[in-house]
Design an enzyme around this catalytic site. Structure first.
Site, PDB file in Angstrom:
ATOM      1  N   HIS A 131      -0.051  -9.178   2.015  1.00  0.00           N
ATOM      2  CA  HIS A 131       1.269  -8.586   2.277  1.00  0.00           C
ATOM      3  C   HIS A 131       1.230  -7.707   3.536  1.00  0.00           C
ATOM      4  O   HIS A 131       2.048  -7.869   4.447  1.00  0.00           O
ATOM      5  CB  HIS A 131       1.708  -7.772   1.060  1.00  0.00           C
ATOM      6  N   GLU A 132       0.272  -6.794   3.577  1.00  0.00           N
ATOM      7  CA  GLU A 132       0.228  -5.869   4.728  1.00  0.00           C
ATOM      8  C   GLU A 132      -0.103  -6.626   6.014  1.00  0.00           C
ATOM      9  O   GLU A 132       0.447  -6.345   7.074  1.00  0.00           O
ATOM     10  CB  GLU A 132      -0.788  -4.742   4.495  1.00  0.00           C
ATOM     11  N   HIS A 188       2.915  -8.385   7.373  1.00  0.00           N
ATOM     12  CA  HIS A 188       3.866  -7.458   7.998  1.00  0.00           C
ATOM     13  C   HIS A 188       3.647  -7.360   9.509  1.00  0.00           C
ATOM     14  O   HIS A 188       4.546  -6.937  10.236  1.00  0.00           O
ATOM     15  CB  HIS A 188       3.712  -6.047   7.416  1.00  0.00           C
ATOM     16  N   GLU A 228       6.171   5.851   6.770  1.00  0.00           N
ATOM     17  CA  GLU A 228       7.362   5.162   6.262  1.00  0.00           C
ATOM     18  C   GLU A 228       7.851   5.904   5.017  1.00  0.00           C
ATOM     19  O   GLU A 228       7.029   6.222   4.155  1.00  0.00           O
ATOM     20  CB  GLU A 228       7.050   3.711   5.893  1.00  0.00           C
ATOM     21  N   GLU A 264      10.795  -6.552   3.983  1.00  0.00           N
ATOM     22  CA  GLU A 264      10.117  -6.562   2.676  1.00  0.00           C
ATOM     23  C   GLU A 264      10.366  -7.851   1.887  1.00  0.00           C
ATOM     24  O   GLU A 264       9.428  -8.419   1.336  1.00  0.00           O
ATOM     25  CB  GLU A 264      10.497  -5.328   1.861  1.00  0.00           C
ATOM     26  N   ALA A 282       0.212   0.138  -0.407  1.00  0.00           N
ATOM     27  CA  ALA A 282      -0.445   0.125   0.903  1.00  0.00           C
ATOM     28  C   ALA A 282       0.611   0.213   1.989  1.00  0.00           C
ATOM     29  O   ALA A 282       1.810   0.120   1.706  1.00  0.00           O
ATOM     30  CB  ALA A 282      -1.247  -1.155   1.075  1.00  0.00           C
ATOM     31  N   MET A 283       0.155   0.383   3.224  1.00  0.00           N
ATOM     32  CA  MET A 283       1.099   0.573   4.327  1.00  0.00           C
ATOM     33  C   MET A 283       0.617  -0.158   5.570  1.00  0.00           C
ATOM     34  O   MET A 283      -0.542  -0.048   5.967  1.00  0.00           O
ATOM     35  CB  MET A 283       1.251   2.085   4.584  1.00  0.00           C
ATOM     36  N   GLU A 284       1.564  -0.852   6.212  1.00  0.00           N
ATOM     37  CA  GLU A 284       1.242  -1.813   7.261  1.00  0.00           C
ATOM     38  C   GLU A 284       1.155  -1.219   8.666  1.00  0.00           C
ATOM     39  O   GLU A 284       1.344  -1.949   9.649  1.00  0.00           O
ATOM     40  CB  GLU A 284       2.317  -2.905   7.254  1.00  0.00           C
ATOM     41  N   ASN A 285       0.833   0.058   8.826  1.00  0.00           N
ATOM     42  CA  ASN A 285       0.764   0.678  10.157  1.00  0.00           C
ATOM     43  C   ASN A 285       0.053  -0.246  11.155  1.00  0.00           C
ATOM     44  O   ASN A 285      -0.971  -0.824  10.846  1.00  0.00           O
ATOM     45  CB  ASN A 285      -0.013   1.990  10.078  1.00  0.00           C
TER      46      ASN A 285
HETATM   47  N1  0A1 Z   1       5.925  -0.803   3.640  1.00  0.00           N
HETATM   48  C1  0A1 Z   1       4.992  -0.677   2.556  1.00  0.00           C
HETATM   49  C2  0A1 Z   1       5.464   0.114   1.418  1.00  0.00           C
HETATM   50  C3  0A1 Z   1       5.459   1.590   1.546  1.00  0.00           C
HETATM   51  C4  0A1 Z   1       6.650   2.274   1.627  1.00  0.00           C
HETATM   52  C5  0A1 Z   1       6.681   3.635   1.632  1.00  0.00           C
HETATM   53  C6  0A1 Z   1       5.494   4.309   1.541  1.00  0.00           C
HETATM   54  O1  0A1 Z   1       5.541   5.664   1.493  1.00  0.00           O
HETATM   55  C7  0A1 Z   1       4.835   6.366   0.604  1.00  0.00           C
HETATM   56  C8  0A1 Z   1       4.286   3.662   1.483  1.00  0.00           C
HETATM   57  C9  0A1 Z   1       4.280   2.272   1.500  1.00  0.00           C
HETATM   58  C10 0A1 Z   1       4.774  -2.065   1.999  1.00  0.00           C
HETATM   59  O2  0A1 Z   1       5.749  -2.775   1.755  1.00  0.00           O
HETATM   60  O3  0A1 Z   1       3.660  -2.424   1.756  1.00  0.00           O
HETATM   61 ZN    ZN Z   2       5.937  -4.486   2.484  1.00  0.00          ZN
END
Ligand code: 0A1
Ligand code: ZN
Length: 883
Positions: free
Chosen positions: A319-320, A323, A144, A342, A284-287
């Site tokens: 949060h993650e 998502h 992302e 978000e 963090a990231m919600e993959n």
């Molecule tokens: N979607 C994630 C936030 C996020 C956005 C961009 C990134 O790239 C480095 C990493 C994380 C969230 O809202 O938690």
């Molecule tokens: Zn988020």
């Protein structure tokens, strides 16, 4: 050329590309230009031959014409630097292909094809931490928003959903663990190499793709969902960190349960993996099925993490996880809709944390974040609506506006609908749009239909930037309380002449004698000005307004100081009580900083503040967490925001002087508070957390009134500490006092924790945030420290973000603080543009400052703007800030 009119190519139409755009002026992407992609990609196969220095990827895309889009003879596959090794269409040569800038444009004659693309990338050279990169010997991804295109050529846009099957292979010794989205379906060995094949049954956009390969260990657990699905849960960390993962795992299980109970959402895979990495640009990231986390939001134990850190882990894990429905099952049609996932997910994580701990304290913390980060954004050059209309670099729009104001906007819908009706709205949204790439409009419509609200006018909250100002007047006429409200939505860059918006305000009218009210009411101000009448008042009541912070607005009113004292003592809404206490102090500090107070007024103001604080200390109905909030002073940044042409030096002096007066006047009470708190043993209970909060607060007041005594007390707290909250609190106070205790404890802290990166980050940031007169020299020296590196975003943030939010250092009269941050931006930009650009807004506040500082800040922005080869990220932020 007129950049604003540069055509963009969201529809993949090669003819629209404009090759003549100057490298310094990246094109503007506009929301209104959205068109659906001409192709569907029902299936994607990825084959990774993994290596730290070189990774080869074979991507096989099944593509079909999208019947809902205009036909084109080509397919645009976005790229950002991967080396193209080979390209095949249906097993042979393609009819044609060309590079258009970074993108690969392939000619396709039929209606469905198989495209095979082989690329090579260099993970160890990837310092931007987007795409596939190396971190501490492991490989991980961040896709992302537009990182997938750094791995292979692909329609890297959130409305192209595909089902992924991924084979990963590589040396077993380096990468014993191979993880990807979905479920592992096969694995095997081949000499020193091994491989794993993963399949994710849920179609997803490329930004949710993830893989991790490395030497990791897991805390393993399980969760049984409401319909009896057994889910395996893993939190993956490096060997040695396992003991610090319990809180993360417990938080995950609590999140899963809470989302079932409160939003009716159930998890949808048999496996949920979380991986902690130490080099990460964000939280963090919600993959899908494979969340990648900054270690900061996974690792926590009492020895190394503060109470705030524990709360952060719980909030981000939640949060993650949330998502998975608000973001993954329903994703965004385009990046302008970012707040769809978000804003909603932040609201969900806030409500979760409210339910897990103290509801009012969490609300106060969230409002503090909003006011500290979003209000300044909304009143400055970077102001944008929660659904922006244009961008040049989408990474710049992961903002407090999109996230936190976005959450407030949805919270207002919930307030107006009521919890039950709001839930009907969200149920309908999840039902209606499951599996889709949706828009903010889809969400609003679902809430309207499900909750039975008319949100026609409310939609303005999505399109208008700026924090509304509500003016309040309360009069007493013939036995009635008459409330007159009026609103102004201020002009923001590119937006003037705004329309009034519906503003839901919770109010209560207190009888002065009994200190009671006859019930909270919701008034909605939806015109420029309106009057509300409340019968049954023999005299003018005291108004409590915007209770629970029901609307993200600023309130301006001429309230008597005695009424604020009254509310600070009697308001039964904890948020409103906190607000009254803050208003009392802010009002005093603003007037004092502007030189508006005579000796008598100054004395009367401080007496009122001290009296109100004394009653807070004595109020036995309060718990200590809440007491801590009520006893806290407003931040210097918040006070600065209230003043045009602010002079940070003057505000600093006034704030320190009030702190010292409070410390002196309430010395005995604060001392008793400290003794009581000191007797509470460590635990994670609210009582013990409250006690810890009070202890450090007492030290803060003591530091202003009697620094030497405070240094002794803080050193004592430091030495006795059996947890990081006490230890860090003590060290925070000590770093601001020039004393022997300071030097000794800073050294001790470093030696004790030098092997723990997250704690070393604290050591850097405590010094960068300190009130010490030589803070700038300290920061410069720390930048030369052997543990400092520009390659790790946590370390960069700990030193420089700490400094940039330290008004005492950043706004030093010499202008050296501004130069330091500008130097940092220039040095960091080629290494990590995303992180570099995040420092620009602090300089972008130049219009709000007194003339001398204002000019110096602007000068630094101009210096950055003049640098050759700025990243798109920094270019956009700097030009908007100067604009
Ligand atoms: N979607 C994630 C936030 C996020 C956005 C961009 C990134 O790239 C480095 C990493 C994380 C969230 O809202 O938690
Ligand atoms: Zn988020």
């Amino acid at each position: 050329m007129d950049i604003a009119r540069t055509p963009t190519t969201p529809d993949g139409n090669i003819e629209m590309a404009d090759a003549a755009v100057e490298p310094k002026a990246p094109p503007e992407i506009r929301r209104e230009d959205y068109t659906p992609f001409a192709w569907l990609v029902p299936a994607t196969r990825l084959d990774f031959e993994l290596g730290i220095d070189k990774t080869r990827i074979t991507a096989t895309l099944e593509v079909e014409r999208n019947p809902a889009a205009d036909p084109t003879p080509t397919i645009r596959l976005n790229g950002d630097g991967p080396k193209l090794v080979s390209l095949k269409c249906d097993g042979g040569d393609c009819a044609g292909h060309t590079m258009d800038g970074d993108d690969l444009v392939v000619t396709l004659e039929g209606d469905s094809h198989t495209i095979e693309i082989v690329t090579e990338i260099e993970p160890s050279a990837n310092s931007q931490l987007m795409g596939l990169y190396a971190s501490n010997g492991m490989l991980c991804t961040q896709c992302e928003s537009e990182g997938f295109r750094r791995i292979t050529f692909f329609p890297d846009r959130p409305d192209v959903l595909s089902t992924y099957t991924v084979k990963m292979s590589g040396p077993k010794a380096l990468f014993p663990i191979l993880l990807c989205n979905g479920n592992k379906v096969d694995e095997g060995s081949d000499g020193d190499d091994h491989w794993a094949e993963w399949h994710d049954p849920w179609p997803k956009p490329s930004y949710l793709f993830a893989l991790v390969a490395g030497d990791l260990v897991a805390r393993n657990d399980s969760f049984t969902t409401m319909n009896g699905r057994e889910v395996e849960l893993n939190v993956w960390v490096r060997d040695g960190d396992l003991e610090r993962t319990e809180h993360a795992m417990e938080s995950l299980k609590r999140s899963m349960k809470w989302d079932e109970e409160v939003f009716g959402r159930e998890y949808d895979l048999d496996l949920y993996n979380i991986v902690a990495v130490s080099d990460f640009n964000m939280g963090a990231m919600e993959n899908k099925g494979l969340n990648v986390f900054n270690t900061k939001y996974v690792l926590a134990d009492p020895e190394t993490a503060t109470d705030g850190d524990f709360d952060g882990v719980e909030g981000v894990i939640g949060h993650e996880y949330f998502h998975n429905w608000s973001g993954n099952r329903i994703t965004c049609r385009d990046w302008f809709q970012l707040s769809l996932k978000e804003g909603f997910t932040v609201l969900r994580d806030q409500l979760f944390s409210q339910d897990m701990g103290s509801e009012p304290v969490k609300r106060i913390e969230d409002v503090r974040v909003l006011r500290g980060a979003q209000f300044p954004e909304d009143s400055g050059p970077l102001a944008h609506p929660i659904r922006p209309d244009s961008y040049r670099e989408i990474s710049n729009f992961y903002t407090a506006t999109v996230y936190n104001k976005g959450a407030e906007v949805i919270r207002m819908m919930r307030t107006m609908a009521g919890e039950g009706a709001f839930r009907k709205g969200t149920d309908l949204y999840f039902d209606r749009h499951d599996g889709e790439a949706a828009t903010c409009e889809d969400f609003i419509k679902s809430i309207e239909d499900g909750a039975g609200l008319d949100l026609t006018q409310f939609r303005l909250w999505y399109s208008q930037a700026g924090t509304p100002r509500v003016s309040v007047e309360l009069a007493h006429e013939g036995g009635e309380a008459v409330l007159t409200l009026s609103q102004v939505v201020p002009d923001t860059p590119g937006q003037t002449g705004k329309k009034p918006m519906p503003i839901p305000l919770k109010i209560a009218l207190f009888d002065r004698e009994s200190a009671e009210h006859s019930g909270e009411q919701l008034v909605v101000l939806d015109t420029e000005s309106d009057t509300f009448r409340f019968p049954g008042f023999a005299q003018l009541p005291v108004l409590s307004i915007n209770r629970t912070f029901s609307a993200p607005v600023t309130i301006s009113r001429n309230i008597e100081r005695s009424d604020l004292v009254f509310l600070a003592r009697h308001d039964d809404d904890p948020f409103a009580r906190y607000e009254a206490m803050q208003d009392l102090m802010v009002g005093h500090l603003v007037a004092a900083s502007k030189g508006e107070l005579g000796d008598e007024e100054r004395a009367a103001g401080t007496t009122d503040i001290v009296t109100a604080l004394r009653s807070v200390i004595a109020d036995e109905a309060l718990d200590d967490l809440m007491r801590g909030e009520l006893l806290s002073m407003p931040s210097q940044t918040y006070i600065m925001e209230q003043i045009e042409a602010a002079d940070p030096g003057r505000i600093f002096e006034e704030r320190e002087s009030l702190k010292a007066t409070i410390g002196t006047e309430l010395k005995d009470e604060l001392h008793r508070l400290y003794e009581r708190a000191e007797a509470v043993p460590y635990s994670q209970s609210a009582e013990a957390k409250g006690a810890r909060k009070l202890k450090t607060l007492v030290l803060v007041y003591a530091a202003a009134s009697d620094p030497q005594k405070a240094a002794e007390l803080a050193a004592h707290q430091y030495d006795r500490a059996d947890n990081m909250t006490d230890r860090q609190g003590a060290l925070m106070v000590l770093t601001g006092i020039d004393s022997a205790e300071r030097t000794g404890r800073l050294l001790d802290f470093y030696n004790r924790y030098r092997d723990n990166a997250l704690v070393v980050d604290k050591w850097f940031s405590l010094q960068a945030m300190s009130l010490h007169p030589n803070v700038i020299e300290h920061v410069k020296a720390l930048a030369q420290h052997e543990d400092f590196t520009m390659k790790n975003p946590n370390r960069v943030r700990s030193l420089y973000m700490g400094f940039a939010v330290n008004p005492h250092g950043f706004h030093a009269a010499s202008g050296e603080g501004y130069r330091l941050i500008a130097d940092l931006i220039l040095e960091l930009d080629p290494i990590n543009a995303q992180t570099a650009a995040r420092f620009v807004p602090s300089l972008g506040r130049w219009r709000k400052m007194e003339p001398v500082r204002s000019a110096m800040m602007r000068e630094q922005l101009e210096r950055i703007a003049a640098a050759p080869k700025l990243s798109r990220d920094t270019f956009e932020q700097v030009t908007r800030s100067l604009g």
